[in-house]
Design a protein around this motif. Structure first.
Motif, PDB file in Angstrom:
ATOM      1  N   ASN A 175       0.819  -1.226   0.000  1.00  0.00           N
ATOM      2  CA  ASN A 175       0.000   0.000   0.000  1.00  0.00           C
ATOM      3  C   ASN A 175       0.846   1.266   0.000  1.00  0.00           C
ATOM      4  O   ASN A 175       0.504   2.261  -0.651  1.00  0.00           O
TER       5      ASN A 175
ATOM      6  N   LEU B  18       2.092   1.748  -3.526  1.00  0.00           N
ATOM      7  CA  LEU B  18       0.989   2.129  -4.409  1.00  0.00           C
ATOM      8  C   LEU B  18       0.616   3.602  -4.213  1.00  0.00           C
ATOM      9  O   LEU B  18       0.343   4.320  -5.183  1.00  0.00           O
TER      10      LEU B  18
ATOM     11  N   ASP C  84      -5.437   4.654 -11.047  1.00  0.00           N
ATOM     12  CA  ASP C  84      -5.267   3.197 -11.047  1.00  0.00           C
ATOM     13  C   ASP C  84      -4.378   2.744  -9.890  1.00  0.00           C
ATOM     14  O   ASP C  84      -4.634   1.708  -9.274  1.00  0.00           O
ATOM     15  N   SER C  85      -3.334   3.513  -9.583  1.00  0.00           N
ATOM     16  CA  SER C  85      -2.442   3.155  -8.474  1.00  0.00           C
ATOM     17  C   SER C  85      -3.160   3.271  -7.133  1.00  0.00           C
ATOM     18  O   SER C  85      -3.106   2.358  -6.303  1.00  0.00           O
TER      19      SER C  85
ATOM     20  N   LYS D  46      -5.688   0.507  -6.350  1.00  0.00           N
ATOM     21  CA  LYS D  46      -5.183  -0.818  -5.992  1.00  0.00           C
ATOM     22  C   LYS D  46      -5.059  -0.993  -4.483  1.00  0.00           C
ATOM     23  O   LYS D  46      -4.935  -2.122  -4.007  1.00  0.00           O
TER      24      LYS D  46
END
Length: 214
Positions: free
Chosen positions: A127, A130, A148-149, A152
């Motif tokens: 995490n 990300l 998008d990152s 996730k």
């Protein structure tokens, strides 16, 4: 790391945990792990300067002074001394921790492409990584990649920041969904959202400039 002292610290009794570590250092002055744990606590208490001074003194007396190099680099980073931090990090072997720190440094220095290159090289994309990737993509104006990152990160593990930026990256395309993200962010940390909203106009200009619309 002393797990008993860690439990005391995690329970909120920070002063006692720090006092116990200082006592351990007095009893075992050559054990570098005690210094590292205390430095971690000091950094979390926004006392990076104290942590740096502690680790620099430790290097003179401990058996494994090289073990504190990474933490000293983190202290330099926290104090805004990015060149010193980078120089020290560059002297260490490349692993996920050093790659992460390099990426953070280049991010702070405004060298986003270099920050991205190091972040993408990190093997374990947890995490923390990300979120860093999302920050970098956003700084580059790449909204879809940033979204998008951030997306996730598992929903139940998202911080107020991650939720807010998820909303921000789709605000011009899907305001209804964006507002839902903003609402989740407010539930987690109203103070953060209030501060983030003050920056909104500047970020919005970046978004509109990138899209060339709205």
């Amino acid at each position: 790391m002393d797990k008993k002292i860690m439990k005391i610290y995690d329970a909120g009794d920070h002063d006692r945990a720090i006092h116990l570590l200082i006592k351990k250092i007095d009893n075992e002055p050559k054990n570098v792990d005690n210094y590292l744990q205390l430095a971690t606590f000091l950094i979390e208490q926004n006392s990076a300067q104290q942590a740096l001074e502690l680790l620099q003194k430790a290097q003179v007396v401990v058996d494994q002074p090289e073990k504190s190099s990474y933490d000293i680099a983190v202290c330099y980073y926290m104090l805004g001394e990015f060149e010193k931090s980078l120089k020290l990090i560059d002297s260490l072997p490349n692993d996920d921790e050093t790659l992460y720190q390099k990426s953070l440094i280049f991010m702070k220095m405004g060298q986003y492409q270099k920050a991205l290159a190091f972040a993408l090289t990190i093997k374990k994309q947890d995490n923390k990584i990300l979120e860093l990737l999302g920050d970098i993509w956003l700084s580059l104006g790449e909204l879809k990649a940033a979204h998008d990152s951030f997306a996730k990160v598992p929903e139940k593990q998202r911080s107020a920041k991650v939720n807010f930026l998820l909303g921000l990256t789709i605000f011009d395309k899907d305001q209804k969904q964006a507002e839902q993200f903003f609402s989740e962010a407010k539930k987690l940390d109203k103070n953060y959202v209030a501060q983030a909203e003050k920056q909104y106009s500047a970020i919005a200009k970046l978004i509109r400039g990138k899209d060339g619309s709205n």
